[in-house]
Design an enzyme around this catalytic site. Structure first.
Site, short mmCIF file in Angstrom:
data_model
loop_
_atom_site.label_atom_id
_atom_site.label_comp_id
_atom_site.label_asym_id
_atom_site.label_seq_id
_atom_site.Cartn_x
_atom_site.Cartn_y
_atom_site.Cartn_z
N LYS A 53 0.84 -1.20 0.00
CA LYS A 53 0.00 0.00 0.00
C LYS A 53 0.88 1.26 0.00
O LYS A 53 0.59 2.23 -0.70
CB LYS A 53 -0.95 -0.01 1.21
CG LYS A 53 -2.02 -1.09 1.08
CD LYS A 53 -2.81 -1.32 2.37
CE LYS A 53 -3.72 -2.53 2.22
NZ LYS A 53 -4.51 -2.82 3.44
N GLN A 97 -4.59 -1.95 9.63
CA GLN A 97 -4.43 -3.24 8.94
C GLN A 97 -5.02 -4.36 9.82
O GLN A 97 -4.70 -4.46 11.00
CB GLN A 97 -2.95 -3.49 8.64
CG GLN A 97 -2.71 -4.71 7.76
CD GLN A 97 -3.35 -4.61 6.38
OE1 GLN A 97 -3.38 -3.53 5.79
NE2 GLN A 97 -3.89 -5.71 5.88
N ASP A 120 -10.57 2.87 4.40
CA ASP A 120 -10.86 1.44 4.20
C ASP A 120 -12.36 1.16 4.20
O ASP A 120 -12.79 0.07 3.86
CB ASP A 120 -10.22 0.62 5.32
CG ASP A 120 -9.05 -0.21 4.81
OD1 ASP A 120 -8.95 -0.42 3.59
OD2 ASP A 120 -8.24 -0.64 5.66
#
Ligand code: GUN
Length: 283
Positions: A53, A97, A120
């Site tokens: 990422k 994450q 996200d």
């Protein structure tokens, strides 16, 4: 006739290319979109995903930073860092994450993210917006699934979409997005008694169960569009999807490979969300 292979790498490339004009327009106004990634623990897969990422941000001209929390990570420390990032003008998107290590409660940590920075799309506000059909940040993996289906020109409205897997990251939001596009949607999971009987009805089959090669040729309707969300590492160290690609490609109409299918799309859509968050600061 073997299935058409949907090239996720190429589609992700075109999504990223289209993003360049938006990044340039922001730069002209003195804004460089910024993403902060929270990485707790030492899970090698999580570290690899975050590294990918960060690299993608760099390639797209975005600022990125990683905030690491070695184990045992404390929930309050994560929430406090997120609160700081919420107030940081250089940061437009924040991701945590997953999975989080130990006993950390992901939903409590995610709740600390300002909804305007939820790159996200896992915050309850973003997921609630998705359920209600309001605009908001859509999680990258299911957004990528939809983009691949659309790119392939597969009809959705009125078709039967079957999702295997009910995670909040992939299965559930993918089902909502397909429903929004007027598909008839069935979600299967580990307690579904005769999985093959259901998957064989699918015009669009999304495999997101996290079980290597779960979907075999006999479970697929001829001509179906098969999207493989799985990323499973076998004992041999090789990546395997949830779909047995070699046999299913002889039955399906379209199929995504692993690697090179949904994976690159997840990252591209994260960039899209971060740029969108930066644009929204302009009002
Ligand atoms: N773990 C597995 N997929 C994802 C994802 O898309 N985002 C985050 N933050 N964690 C994940």
């Amino acid at each position: 006739m073997p299935a058409k292979i949907i090239d996720g790498k190429a589609v992700a490339e075109s999504v990223r290319a289209a993003l360049q004009t938006r990044v340039a327009a922001l730069a002209a106004r003195g804004i460089r979109p910024g993403l902060a990634a929270i990485l707790a623990g030492a899970d090698p897969a999580s570290r690899l995903y975050v590294r990918n990422k960060v690299r993608a941000c760099g390639e797209a001209g975005l600022h990125s930073e990683v905030h690491e929390f070695p184990e045992p990570a404390c929930e309050n420390a994560l929430r406090e860092r997120i609160a700081k990032l919420n107030g940081d003008r250089r940061i437009h998107g924040i991701l945590v994450q997953l999975p989080l290590p130990g006993k950390l409660d992901a939903s409590r940590v995610l709740a600390a993210i300002a909804p305007a920075k939820d790159a996200d799309g896992f915050h309850a506000e973003s997921l609630g917006a998705l359920v209600q059909g309001r605009p908001g940040f859509v999680p990258g993996t299911p957004a990528g699934v939809m983009a691949l289906i659309e790119h392939a020109g597969v009809p959705i409205a009125g078709r039967h979409a079957v999702i295997v897997g009910r995670s909040t990251i992939a299965g559930k939001p993918a089902a909502l997005l397909l429903l929004q596009r007027d598909a008839t949607v069935t979600i299967c999971h580990s307690k579904t008694p005769d999985l093959a009987a259901v998957t064989r009805q699918a015009d669009i089959l999304v495999a997101a169960a996290g079980r290597a090669k779960l979907i075999t040729a006999g479970m697929v309707k001829p001509g179906a569009c098969v999207i493989d969300v799985g990323i499973n590492r076998g004992a041999d160290g090789k990546l395997a999807g949830d779909v047995d690609f070699d046999s299913v490609q002889d039955v399906a109409g379209w199929i995504t490979p692993v690697p090179g299918g949904v994976g690159p799309m997840t990252v591209a859509m994260l960039l899209v969300n971060t740029v969108k968050a930066a644009e929204q600061t302009l009002g």
